[in-house]
Design a protein around this motif. Sequence first.
Motif, PDB file in Angstrom:
ATOM      1  N   SER A  94       0.844  -1.084   0.099  1.00  0.00           N
ATOM      2  CA  SER A  94       0.025  -0.060   0.066  1.00  0.00           C
ATOM      3  C   SER A  94       0.663   1.368  -0.109  1.00  0.00           C
ATOM      4  O   SER A  94       0.557   2.135  -0.684  1.00  0.00           O
ATOM      5  CB  SER A  94      -0.995   0.133   1.183  1.00  0.00           C
ATOM      6  OG  SER A  94      -2.250  -0.460   1.075  1.00  0.00           O
ATOM      7  N   SER A 141     -17.505   5.493  -3.155  1.00  0.00           N
ATOM      8  CA  SER A 141     -17.571   5.219  -4.452  1.00  0.00           C
ATOM      9  C   SER A 141     -18.083   6.048  -5.347  1.00  0.00           C
ATOM     10  O   SER A 141     -17.852   5.761  -6.702  1.00  0.00           O
ATOM     11  CB  SER A 141     -18.753   3.918  -4.206  1.00  0.00           C
ATOM     12  OG  SER A 141     -18.108   3.027  -3.437  1.00  0.00           O
ATOM     13  N   THR A 167      -4.613   6.536   3.040  1.00  0.00           N
ATOM     14  CA  THR A 167      -3.124   6.033   3.510  1.00  0.00           C
ATOM     15  C   THR A 167      -2.101   6.791   3.394  1.00  0.00           C
ATOM     16  O   THR A 167      -1.881   7.539   2.458  1.00  0.00           O
ATOM     17  CB  THR A 167      -3.041   5.009   2.179  1.00  0.00           C
ATOM     18  OG1 THR A 167      -4.137   3.780   2.293  1.00  0.00           O
ATOM     19  CG2 THR A 167      -1.625   4.171   2.437  1.00  0.00           C
ATOM     20  N   THR A 243      -6.406   3.686 -11.998  1.00  0.00           N
ATOM     21  CA  THR A 243      -6.053   2.577 -12.985  1.00  0.00           C
ATOM     22  C   THR A 243      -4.777   2.122 -12.624  1.00  0.00           C
ATOM     23  O   THR A 243      -4.414   0.619 -12.638  1.00  0.00           O
ATOM     24  CB  THR A 243      -6.086   3.141 -14.447  1.00  0.00           C
ATOM     25  OG1 THR A 243      -7.649   3.448 -14.562  1.00  0.00           O
ATOM     26  CG2 THR A 243      -5.707   2.143 -15.179  1.00  0.00           C
ATOM     27  N   ARG A 246      -4.619   0.371  -9.249  1.00  0.00           N
ATOM     28  CA  ARG A 246      -5.667  -0.959  -9.273  1.00  0.00           C
ATOM     29  C   ARG A 246      -4.676  -2.021  -9.970  1.00  0.00           C
ATOM     30  O   ARG A 246      -4.822  -3.134  -9.576  1.00  0.00           O
ATOM     31  CB  ARG A 246      -7.002  -0.601  -9.969  1.00  0.00           C
ATOM     32  CG  ARG A 246      -7.847   0.129  -9.108  1.00  0.00           C
ATOM     33  CD  ARG A 246      -8.875   0.495  -9.817  1.00  0.00           C
ATOM     34  NE  ARG A 246      -9.735   1.361  -9.181  1.00  0.00           N
ATOM     35  CZ  ARG A 246     -10.959   2.129  -9.586  1.00  0.00           C
ATOM     36  NH1 ARG A 246     -11.001   2.292 -10.958  1.00  0.00           N
ATOM     37  NH2 ARG A 246     -11.807   2.774  -8.896  1.00  0.00           N
ATOM     38  N   GLU A 366      -9.634   1.427  -3.556  1.00  0.00           N
ATOM     39  CA  GLU A 366      -9.256   1.414  -4.915  1.00  0.00           C
ATOM     40  C   GLU A 366     -10.636   0.969  -5.688  1.00  0.00           C
ATOM     41  O   GLU A 366     -10.405   0.359  -6.979  1.00  0.00           O
ATOM     42  CB  GLU A 366      -7.980   0.353  -5.297  1.00  0.00           C
ATOM     43  CG  GLU A 366      -7.152   1.068  -4.663  1.00  0.00           C
ATOM     44  CD  GLU A 366      -6.336   2.203  -5.475  1.00  0.00           C
ATOM     45  OE1 GLU A 366      -6.952   2.554  -6.638  1.00  0.00           O
ATOM     46  OE2 GLU A 366      -5.123   2.578  -5.058  1.00  0.00           O
ATOM     47  N   GLY A 367     -11.715   1.162  -5.302  1.00  0.00           N
ATOM     48  CA  GLY A 367     -13.220   0.637  -5.726  1.00  0.00           C
ATOM     49  C   GLY A 367     -13.606  -0.847  -5.194  1.00  0.00           C
ATOM     50  O   GLY A 367     -12.687  -1.574  -5.261  1.00  0.00           O
TER      51      GLY A 367
HETATM   52  P1  TGC Z   1     -17.356   8.266 -15.539  1.00  0.00           P
HETATM   53  O1  TGC Z   1     -18.610   8.725 -16.319  1.00  0.00           O
HETATM   54  O2  TGC Z   1     -17.241   6.652 -15.532  1.00  0.00           O
HETATM   55  O3  TGC Z   1     -16.068   8.852 -15.599  1.00  0.00           O
HETATM   56  C1  TGC Z   1     -15.523  10.123 -15.403  1.00  0.00           C
HETATM   57  C2  TGC Z   1     -14.726  10.635 -16.510  1.00  0.00           C
HETATM   58  O4  TGC Z   1     -13.564   9.819 -16.296  1.00  0.00           O
HETATM   59  C3  TGC Z   1     -13.044   8.834 -17.364  1.00  0.00           C
HETATM   60  N1  TGC Z   1     -12.538   7.874 -16.845  1.00  0.00           N
HETATM   61  C4  TGC Z   1     -11.289   7.241 -16.868  1.00  0.00           C
HETATM   62  N2  TGC Z   1     -10.247   7.899 -17.288  1.00  0.00           N
HETATM   63  C5  TGC Z   1      -9.122   7.163 -16.746  1.00  0.00           C
HETATM   64  N3  TGC Z   1      -9.072   6.012 -16.297  1.00  0.00           N
HETATM   65  C6  TGC Z   1      -9.944   5.536 -15.973  1.00  0.00           C
HETATM   66  N4  TGC Z   1      -9.969   4.299 -15.350  1.00  0.00           N
HETATM   67  C7  TGC Z   1     -11.398   6.114 -16.165  1.00  0.00           C
HETATM   68  N5  TGC Z   1     -12.672   5.868 -15.519  1.00  0.00           N
HETATM   69  C8  TGC Z   1     -13.381   6.850 -16.184  1.00  0.00           C
HETATM   70  C9  TGC Z   1     -14.213   8.760 -18.128  1.00  0.00           C
HETATM   71  O5  TGC Z   1     -13.980   8.424 -19.584  1.00  0.00           O
HETATM   72  C10 TGC Z   1     -14.975  10.150 -18.065  1.00  0.00           C
HETATM   73  O6  TGC Z   1     -14.088  11.027 -18.894  1.00  0.00           O
HETATM   74  P2  TGC Z   1     -14.885  12.360 -19.410  1.00  0.00           P
HETATM   75  O7  TGC Z   1     -13.718  13.033 -20.393  1.00  0.00           O
HETATM   76  O8  TGC Z   1     -15.891  11.953 -20.376  1.00  0.00           O
HETATM   77  O9  TGC Z   1     -15.463  13.236 -18.419  1.00  0.00           O
HETATM   78  O10 TGC Z   1     -17.738   8.605 -13.983  1.00  0.00           O
HETATM   79  P3  TGC Z   1     -18.792   7.892 -13.001  1.00  0.00           P
HETATM   80  O11 TGC Z   1     -19.135   9.025 -12.222  1.00  0.00           O
HETATM   81  O12 TGC Z   1     -19.955   7.297 -13.481  1.00  0.00           O
HETATM   82  O13 TGC Z   1     -17.856   6.904 -12.017  1.00  0.00           O
HETATM   83  C11 TGC Z   1     -17.869   5.704 -12.303  1.00  0.00           C
HETATM   84  C12 TGC Z   1     -17.176   4.944 -10.974  1.00  0.00           C
HETATM   85  C13 TGC Z   1     -18.118   4.683 -10.217  1.00  0.00           C
HETATM   86  C14 TGC Z   1     -16.562   3.766 -11.759  1.00  0.00           C
HETATM   87  C15 TGC Z   1     -15.853   5.887 -10.476  1.00  0.00           C
HETATM   88  O14 TGC Z   1     -16.332   6.696  -9.805  1.00  0.00           O
HETATM   89  C16 TGC Z   1     -15.308   4.824  -9.417  1.00  0.00           C
HETATM   90  O15 TGC Z   1     -14.256   4.072  -9.831  1.00  0.00           O
HETATM   91  N6  TGC Z   1     -15.424   4.722  -8.097  1.00  0.00           N
HETATM   92  C17 TGC Z   1     -14.820   4.145  -7.032  1.00  0.00           C
HETATM   93  C18 TGC Z   1     -13.632   5.093  -6.355  1.00  0.00           C
HETATM   94  C19 TGC Z   1     -12.554   4.692  -6.132  1.00  0.00           C
HETATM   95  O16 TGC Z   1     -12.032   3.668  -6.525  1.00  0.00           O
HETATM   96  N7  TGC Z   1     -11.732   5.218  -5.107  1.00  0.00           N
HETATM   97  C20 TGC Z   1     -10.577   4.616  -4.418  1.00  0.00           C
HETATM   98  C21 TGC Z   1      -9.914   5.866  -3.607  1.00  0.00           C
HETATM   99  S1  TGC Z   1      -8.208   5.606  -3.764  1.00  0.00           S
HETATM  100  C22 TGC Z   1      -8.026   4.439  -2.608  1.00  0.00           C
HETATM  101  O17 TGC Z   1      -8.485   3.636  -2.353  1.00  0.00           O
HETATM  102  C23 TGC Z   1      -6.471   4.342  -2.356  1.00  0.00           C
HETATM  103  S2  TGC Z   1      -6.078   2.920  -1.463  1.00  0.00           S
HETATM  104  C24 TGC Z   1      -4.408   2.692  -1.652  1.00  0.00           C
HETATM  105  C25 TGC Z   1      -3.637   1.944  -1.020  1.00  0.00           C
HETATM  106  O18 TGC Z   1      -3.458   1.917   0.232  1.00  0.00           O
HETATM  107  O19 TGC Z   1      -3.021   0.728  -1.858  1.00  0.00           O
END
Ligand code: TGC
Length: 386
Positions: A94, A141, A167, A243, A246, A366-367
């Motif tokens: 992490s 999320s 973290t 990305t 993950r 990370e989702g």
């Molecule tokens: P959505 O409409 O899907 O996307 C918005 C804009 O972002 C673009 N996009 C991406 N770009 C690059 N890489 C990706 N993986 C991308 N995914 C989407 C997409 O093309 C769009 O661009 P534009 O130009 O059209 O505006 O957005 P949404 O609001 O529908 O959300 C989708 C969702 C639910 C998948 C997203 O919000 C999500 O992944 N939620 C989960 C949040 C998450 O994972 N948080 C993690 C926080 S950090 C963490 O946990 C660190 S732990 C570290 C450790 O200790 O190891």
Amino acid sequence: MPLNPLDLYDISTALTEEERMVQNSVARWVSEQVLPNIQKCFEEHRFPRELVPELAALGLLGSTLKGYDCAGLNAVCYGLICQELERGDSGIRSFVSVQSSLCMYPIYTYGSEDQKRKYLPRMAQGKLIGCFGLTEPHGGSDPAHMKTHAKPRGKDWVLNGSKMWITNGAIADLAVVWAMTPEGIRGFIVEKGMAGFSAPEIERKFSLRASVTSALFFDNVLVPEENVLPGVVGLKGPLSCLTQARYGIAWGVTGAAQACFSQLLEYAKTRVLFGRPLAQNQAIQIRLADMARRITTSQLLALQLGRLKDQGVMQPAQVSLAKWNNCRMALDVARDCRDMLGGSGISAEYVPIRHMLNLESVITYEGTETIHQLTLGRELTGLSAF
Ligand code: TGC
Ligand code: FAD
């Protein structure tokens, strides 16, 4: 010649010499420097910060970045690094994930040349520690609906809001913080000591106890324009960093699963019940075979993902499938190993319960599993269920 239980498909022969060398040197370091002390750190709820200079000396911080004192390794090397580190403990992986993929990567990809020169070399040397603030208390999320916001004041910005479950937060010298602005979501480099910024540690965790997790609070923090990442506006900024991280997790968790599996295998072969080794029971062999099947398929998934990443064609939905599959595999393997150790499985003398508790976080951050399932569902159907 018997097969290697941890590499049933000879994946090591599909690696380049450099990849094997990186894996072996990290594996050796983990065995010598991490494994002897990590259980104690877990019990003491302490991140072994003394390891940071060694992680830096091995070139493991920002290892895929080019220039700025970074090692410039390929994606498969980064994956193997994560795998070996997480064989030690998810908390160590992490730390490296956050420093490399979530803090150095956005500065490298979206930062100005001045920002890169100011932060990246010292981050690679482990002299500056970073964290990544995206999740908020009201719902991680769905970061699109974040409440943390920055308003322009002259040439500078005023930042207000809070982040949760961050973290490295309390030990970080800088935080890459994502906040809503009138133009959309932007990234801000908030430095330790800026007035109105605090990062208290979250205590009493049952998971990732050898890692620092914190809240971040911003109370009218004045952030100069020079600390704003100029290269990106919108949610794609933080999501593109996710990305990268993950991807590393998809590799990392196979290391945690391997650690549990190899310890259990020895135990099952030597523990005698009903006049025969535990491992000589059909029910136990089926469970061992099933674990080996799932670890092996996860390894192959991670390797192919890495090859796609190195070719520059990896898609976020492919990362979601691998993060989901491999975290689920590792958590199930750790829980099953814990069970087959019987009462010993709850003891700190054995690794599965520590990995199992850690993996409860890894499958969430990370989702969450659901978020990755829905991401793949959206890719398959073209319909968003978010
Ligand atoms: P959505 O409409 O899907 O996307 C918005 C804009 O972002 C673009 N996009 C991406 N770009 C690059 N890489 C990706 N993986 C991308 N995914 C989407 C997409 O093309 C769009 O661009 P534009 O130009 O059209 O505006 O957005 P949404 O609001 O529908 O959300 C989708 C969702 C639910 C998948 C997203 O919000 C999500 O992944 N939620 C989960 C949040 C998450 O994972 N948080 C993690 C926080 S950090 C963490 O946990 C660190 S732990 C570290 C450790 O200790 O190891
Ligand atoms: P919520 O988003 O509230 O989700 C709660 C439940 O609802 C979950 O089961 C989820 O799958 C489910 N759910 C959500 N949406 C849907 C839906 N549409 N349909 C069906 N079910 C749904 N964040 C950072 O920004 N930086 C970090 O460094 C960081 N480090 C972390 C370290 C640890 C130890 C932990 C535990 C978390 C960390 N996080 C970090 C936060 C982490 O990314 C979030 O916990 C995670 O994204 C989930 O957000 P949440 O906890 O708010 O849960």
